[in-house]
Design an enzyme around this catalytic site. Sequence first.
Site, short mmCIF file in Angstrom:
data_model
loop_
_atom_site.label_atom_id
_atom_site.label_comp_id
_atom_site.label_asym_id
_atom_site.label_seq_id
_atom_site.Cartn_x
_atom_site.Cartn_y
_atom_site.Cartn_z
N ARG A 1 67.49 43.48 24.37
CA ARG A 1 68.35 44.20 25.33
C ARG A 1 68.95 43.20 26.31
NH1 ARG A 1 65.81 48.84 29.07
NH2 ARG A 1 65.17 47.09 30.38
N SER B 1 65.51 57.38 23.86
CA SER B 1 64.84 57.54 25.15
C SER B 1 64.81 59.02 25.55
CB SER B 1 65.57 56.74 26.23
OG SER B 1 65.54 55.37 25.95
N LYS C 1 65.21 48.86 35.54
CA LYS C 1 66.12 49.94 35.15
C LYS C 1 66.28 50.89 36.33
CE LYS C 1 67.49 52.67 31.20
NZ LYS C 1 67.14 53.22 29.87
#
Length: 224
Positions: free
Chosen positions: A41, A111, A143
């Site tokens: 990511r 998710s 996040k």
Amino acid sequence: MRPPFDPTLYLVTDTQLCAPRPVADVVRAAVAGGVTAVQVRDKGASRRDLLALTRAVQEAVAEVPGVAVVVNDAVDVALLAAADGVHVGQEDLPATEVRALIGPRRLLGLSVSSPAEIAAALALPTGTLDLVGVSPVWGTPTKPDAGPALGLDGTRELAAAARAGGLTAVAIGGIGADRAAEVAATGVDGICVVSALCAAADPASAARKLRRELSRGVPAEVYR
């Protein structure tokens, strides 16, 4: 047939937290310490750079059998790199359409952050998903746009629903070695970590400590 997938200790990479070390070096050390899967990511990377990063991570884990490499969001990069799978969020491409793009032989994760989202995931056609990422357990600076923290009880509820529906569940959000055992005890199949490994001075040692803590939270008969 989809690739083997062991979610016990799932590393999600963060290029800035790894710096100045190359991400691949951190991944290599973390895998040596017990990481079982890696999600690549980097929200700020171009597609070209993300492809190069994914290939570097694949090379870093190549000598350790069974460590899946999954790409976050970028279906095109996952296909070009022949990655083991893709993980998407609620705001990304629809899971059914991603499955159509990647075919039946790659892993697909989604998710989920609420009972409604897990219910929607379970309502998808059989074979669409392999994995749900239950998040966030706790708030995390990696996040900041994540939804409200689920806590242990919320994580347990979503993990139980996933398991009843035949999906693997991993938990992410604010998990370090000090909390790994209690998260494992919620019934998830594994934990995802970012800063606990990417920011660690010694990723191999940090991964070994996480594995020890995980073994404390999971009954011996089901611990991998």
